[in-house]
Design a protein around this motif. Structure first.
Motif, PDB file in Angstrom:
ATOM      1  N   HIS A 134       0.854  -1.190   0.000  1.00 39.68           N
ATOM      2  CA  HIS A 134       0.000   0.000   0.000  1.00 39.68           C
ATOM      3  C   HIS A 134       0.889   1.239   0.000  1.00 39.68           C
ATOM      4  CE1 HIS A 134       0.969   0.590   4.272  1.00 39.68           C
ATOM      5  NE2 HIS A 134       0.641  -0.667   4.496  1.00 39.68           N
ATOM      6  N   PRO A 135       0.343   2.413  -0.289  1.00 35.53           N
ATOM      7  CA  PRO A 135       1.135   3.642  -0.265  1.00 35.53           C
ATOM      8  C   PRO A 135       1.747   3.881   1.111  1.00 35.53           C
ATOM      9  CG  PRO A 135      -0.977   4.014  -1.324  1.00 35.53           C
ATOM     10  CD  PRO A 135      -1.044   2.652  -0.727  1.00 35.53           C
ATOM     11  N   PRO A 136       2.912   4.524   1.160  1.00 39.26           N
ATOM     12  CA  PRO A 136       3.553   4.782   2.451  1.00 39.26           C
ATOM     13  C   PRO A 136       2.615   5.536   3.403  1.00 39.26           C
ATOM     14  CG  PRO A 136       5.060   5.269   0.664  1.00 39.26           C
ATOM     15  CD  PRO A 136       3.735   4.994   0.026  1.00 39.26           C
ATOM     16  N   LEU A 137       2.405   4.942   4.574  1.00 40.08           N
ATOM     17  CA  LEU A 137       1.488   5.495   5.572  1.00 40.08           C
ATOM     18  C   LEU A 137       2.133   5.358   6.939  1.00 40.08           C
ATOM     19  CD1 LEU A 137      -1.379   6.637   6.249  1.00 40.08           C
ATOM     20  CD2 LEU A 137      -2.117   4.240   6.476  1.00 40.08           C
ATOM     21  N   LEU A 138       2.373   6.494   7.585  1.00 39.28           N
ATOM     22  CA  LEU A 138       2.943   6.522   8.921  1.00 39.28           C
ATOM     23  C   LEU A 138       1.911   7.079   9.891  1.00 39.28           C
ATOM     24  CD1 LEU A 138       5.356   7.028   6.751  1.00 39.28           C
ATOM     25  CD2 LEU A 138       6.690   7.647   8.758  1.00 39.28           C
ATOM     26  N   ILE A 139       2.053   6.732  11.156  1.00 34.70           N
ATOM     27  CA  ILE A 139       1.194   7.280  12.196  1.00 34.70           C
ATOM     28  C   ILE A 139       1.980   8.339  12.952  1.00 34.70           C
ATOM     29  CG2 ILE A 139      -0.216   6.787  14.228  1.00 34.70           C
ATOM     30  CD1 ILE A 139      -1.166   5.466  11.628  1.00 34.70           C
ATOM     31  N   GLY A 140       1.438   9.556  12.999  1.00 40.07           N
ATOM     32  CA  GLY A 140       2.094  10.632  13.707  1.00 40.07           C
ATOM     33  C   GLY A 140       1.504  10.836  15.090  1.00 40.07           C
ATOM     34  N   GLY A 141       2.256  11.539  15.932  1.00 41.80           N
ATOM     35  CA  GLY A 141       1.734  11.867  17.253  1.00 41.80           C
ATOM     36  C   GLY A 141       2.819  11.883  18.302  1.00 41.80           C
ATOM     37  N   SER A 142       2.436  12.303  19.494  1.00 38.32           N
ATOM     38  CA  SER A 142       3.382  12.361  20.613  1.00 38.32           C
ATOM     39  C   SER A 142       2.841  11.643  21.841  1.00 38.32           C
ATOM     40  CB  SER A 142       3.694  13.824  20.964  1.00 38.32           C
ATOM     41  OG  SER A 142       2.504  14.523  21.319  1.00 38.32           O
ATOM     42  N   SER A 143       1.851  10.784  21.649  1.00 38.43           N
ATOM     43  CA  SER A 143       1.205  10.104  22.776  1.00 38.43           C
ATOM     44  C   SER A 143       1.456   8.594  22.712  1.00 38.43           C
ATOM     45  CB  SER A 143      -0.305  10.355  22.759  1.00 38.43           C
ATOM     46  OG  SER A 143      -0.902   9.710  21.649  1.00 38.43           O
ATOM     47  N   ARG A 144       1.310   7.942  23.849  1.00 40.41           N
ATOM     48  CA  ARG A 144       1.422   6.484  23.894  1.00 40.41           C
ATOM     49  C   ARG A 144       0.287   5.843  23.100  1.00 40.41           C
ATOM     50  NH1 ARG A 144       4.850   4.637  28.328  1.00 40.41           N
ATOM     51  NH2 ARG A 144       3.487   2.885  28.838  1.00 40.41           N
ATOM     52  N   ALA A 145      -0.878   6.490  23.082  1.00 43.58           N
ATOM     53  CA  ALA A 145      -1.996   5.943  22.298  1.00 43.58           C
ATOM     54  C   ALA A 145      -1.638   5.894  20.818  1.00 43.58           C
ATOM     55  CB  ALA A 145      -3.253   6.781  22.514  1.00 43.58           C
ATOM     56  N   ALA A 146      -0.971   6.937  20.305  1.00 44.67           N
ATOM     57  CA  ALA A 146      -0.556   6.938  18.903  1.00 44.67           C
ATOM     58  C   ALA A 146       0.456   5.829  18.639  1.00 44.67           C
ATOM     59  CB  ALA A 146       0.032   8.297  18.528  1.00 44.67           C
ATOM     60  N   ALA A 147       1.397   5.644  19.568  1.00 52.15           N
ATOM     61  CA  ALA A 147       2.387   4.580  19.417  1.00 52.15           C
ATOM     62  C   ALA A 147       1.724   3.208  19.433  1.00 52.15           C
ATOM     63  CB  ALA A 147       3.435   4.685  20.524  1.00 52.15           C
ATOM     64  N   ARG A 148       0.759   3.020  20.324  1.00 51.96           N
ATOM     65  CA  ARG A 148       0.051   1.733  20.373  1.00 51.96           C
ATOM     66  C   ARG A 148      -0.721   1.483  19.090  1.00 51.96           C
ATOM     67  NH1 ARG A 148      -1.176   3.467  25.662  1.00 51.96           N
ATOM     68  NH2 ARG A 148      -3.285   4.091  25.017  1.00 51.96           N
ATOM     69  N   ARG A 149      -1.375   2.514  18.570  1.00 51.99           N
ATOM     70  CA  ARG A 149      -2.162   2.362  17.340  1.00 51.99           C
ATOM     71  C   ARG A 149      -1.242   1.960  16.176  1.00 51.99           C
ATOM     72  NH1 ARG A 149      -4.580   6.872  17.711  1.00 51.99           N
ATOM     73  NH2 ARG A 149      -6.577   6.038  18.426  1.00 51.99           N
ATOM     74  N   ALA A 150      -0.111   2.619  16.052  1.00 50.72           N
ATOM     75  CA  ALA A 150       0.818   2.297  14.971  1.00 50.72           C
ATOM     76  C   ALA A 150       1.321   0.857  15.101  1.00 50.72           C
ATOM     77  CB  ALA A 150       1.994   3.268  14.992  1.00 50.72           C
ATOM     78  N   ALA A 151       1.667   0.466  16.310  1.00 50.86           N
ATOM     79  CA  ALA A 151       2.178  -0.892  16.515  1.00 50.86           C
ATOM     80  C   ALA A 151       1.108  -1.936  16.235  1.00 50.86           C
ATOM     81  CB  ALA A 151       2.694  -1.033  17.948  1.00 50.86           C
TER      82      ALA A 151
END
Length: 331
Positions: free
Chosen positions: A168-185
């Protein structure tokens, strides 16, 4: 040839006193600058998404990206960040797939939640429910880009055409919260913190291990500087420092107390902004020295139209970089 820093042309089309004529000229100049940067070997155009502003701050980054791709051949475009919960998930899947096809894979999207309730209100979206909205849109994108039928809101749908980039096209998750990190993982997507946050990056890797996903982190540098080139920085600060301050103050006003950003300024006047170093006016010689200190692991971010900078002054900055910095870096 020495390894060069990433060279970035930042464009957000801010104009403190916009009129249809001035904004039209700024939009057209931005696309022309992207074509100029492409011809000179720049790495990337970077833009972002904001709404309900008085100064025209980029509301339609995907439309802008399409214009850039139509005028260029090699340069990438990064939307950092796209406020994905504000978009219809199926339409967004189509738009990003189309841009991926148009560009031959040159679009990078950083999906963010945003940080301004006003933007959600303007689009009729639920600010307290932004987390579930983000989960829905991201999962829909990943399902849609397979090209296969899938269930969306209780009905079977299929999105075509499939993107150029696989899977798929390059897609990154941005943010500065643990919730953003969990969502990306959890989704197996790369993580792009909004500032250099080593502890958050480590937490993301822990979450990847827990979910059995492979992921990587794109960390901003310790210090990020937005650059304007000038043969006389004192004159440029005196004449145009108010434009840099306009952008810095507006961006800072949107940030909550706990938010983190690599380009957040706390300056309240032009003198303090200059001293702080987030926005920098440098000579070509200064820029060469900065580039050599930065090296291949860093980036040079040119911001020629910052804060409504006059278009002619923006072009002067860009020409100085292209003609008196880039050739010396390649020696």
């Amino acid at each position: 040839m020495p390894a060069l820093p990433v060279t970035v042309l930042r464009i957000n089309l801010v104009d403190p006193a916009p009129t249809p004529d001035t904004l039209s000229a700024r939009y057209r100049a931005a696309v022309e600058m992207a074509a100029f940067a492409d011809d000179r070997g720049f790495t990337m155009v970077q833009t972002e998404e904001h709404h309900a502003t008085a100064n025209g701050w980029m509301p339609s980054p995907l439309t802008f990206a399409g214009a850039v791709f139509g005028a260029t051949r090699r340069i990438g475009v990064t939307v950092s960040a796209l406020i994905t919960p504000l978009h219809d998930p199926l339409r967004l899947a189509e738009d990003l797939a189309s841009l991926d096809l148009l560009s031959g894979g040159r679009l990078i999207t950083v999906a963010g939640l945003g940080y301004r309730p006003e933007e959600y209100a303007a689009h009729g979206k639920d600010w307290p429910g932004r987390g579930p909205l983000q989960d829905e849109v991201l999962q829909t994108l990943l399902s849609a880009w397979t090209g296969e039928p899938f269930t969306y809101q209780g009905r079977t749908v299929r999105v075509t055409p499939r993107p150029y980039t696989r899977p798929h096209p390059p897609l990154l998750i941005g943010g500065s919260s643990r919730a953003a990190a969990r969502r990306a993982a959890r989704l197996g997507l790369p993580f792009f913190p909004s500032a250099r946050l080593p502890q958050l990056a480590a937490y993301y890797q822990e979450q990847c291990a827990a979910h059995g996903t492979d992921g990587w982190v794109l960390q901003p540098p310790e210090r990020t500087a937005l650059l304007h080139l000038s043969e006389d920085p004192d004159r440029t600060w005196a004449e145009y420092g108010s434009h840099l301050l306009h952008e810095a103050r507006m961006y800072a006003s949107w940030q909550s107390a706990g938010s983190r950003s690599a380009v957040r300024s706390s300056a309240r006047d032009v003198g303090a902004l200059r001293e702080e170093g987030v926005y920098r006016v440098v000579t070509p010689d200064d820029c060469v020295r900065l580039a050599r200190r930065t090296g291949a692991g860093g980036s040079l971010i040119l911001h020629p139209l910052c804060g409504g900078m006059p278009v002619d002054e923006g072009w002067r900055s860009l020409h100085l970089f292209a003609e008196r910095v880039l050739p010396r870096l390649k020696d």
